[in-house]
Design a protein around this motif. Sequence first.
Motif, PDB file in Angstrom:
ATOM      1  N   PHE A  24      -2.536 -66.913  10.662  1.00 20.86           N
ATOM      2  CA  PHE A  24      -3.055 -67.334  11.957  1.00 20.86           C
ATOM      3  C   PHE A  24      -3.447 -66.138  12.812  1.00 20.86           C
ATOM      4  N   THR A  82       5.941 -70.473   9.288  1.00 21.65           N
ATOM      5  CA  THR A  82       6.510 -69.582   8.281  1.00 21.65           C
ATOM      6  C   THR A  82       5.889 -68.193   8.473  1.00 21.65           C
ATOM      7  N   LEU A  94       1.043 -76.255  12.422  1.00 22.03           N
ATOM      8  CA  LEU A  94       1.474 -75.688  11.139  1.00 22.03           C
ATOM      9  C   LEU A  94       2.924 -75.259  11.272  1.00 22.03           C
ATOM     10  N   GLU A 148       4.169 -66.427   6.384  1.00 24.52           N
ATOM     11  CA  GLU A 148       2.790 -66.393   5.858  1.00 24.52           C
ATOM     12  C   GLU A 148       1.820 -67.065   6.823  1.00 24.52           C
ATOM     13  N   ASN A 149       2.213 -68.220   7.366  1.00 27.72           N
ATOM     14  CA  ASN A 149       1.333 -68.942   8.286  1.00 27.72           C
ATOM     15  C   ASN A 149       1.093 -68.153   9.577  1.00 27.72           C
TER      16      ASN A 149
END
Length: 149
Positions: free
Chosen positions: A47, A40, A37, A42-43
């Motif tokens: 996670f 970012t 992924l 948000e990621n």
Amino acid sequence: MKVILLNTIGKIGRKGKLIKVKNGYARNYLIPTKQALLATKENIELFEKNKIFKEKEESKKINHSIQRINIIKSIGAIVFFMKSSEKKKIFGSIGIKDIISNFYHMGILIHKHEIHLPKGLLRYLGLHQAIFTPYKNMSTTFTISILSK
């Protein structure tokens, strides 16, 4: 480009690691094949939340497995009464399904993949060892006693 690995990839890194790779490798291979992924904000937060949730689930499974191992240890030995010949060979054999059935009658639910018979099916009178593995590397041995009718 920074990415979060979703799978362990050979020499690149383990699942869950934040690594830096070349832009083309990330855009053309890792991200389209869902192996990584884009890292970012948000990621990364998503996670981390998933990681914490998985660790809690893992902890619950380990605690449940420890309880089940303690129950098996407290039983001691499972006893089977079988017809046998003079050479101590029983008629038929005792397998994993028979052991599971015996545990079920005691009120303990065990799955067939959790029991391992190191020497295969049991075909002779006497004491035998079996291995109970409820979760990954957690296991205990228990005794199976086969007596003549």
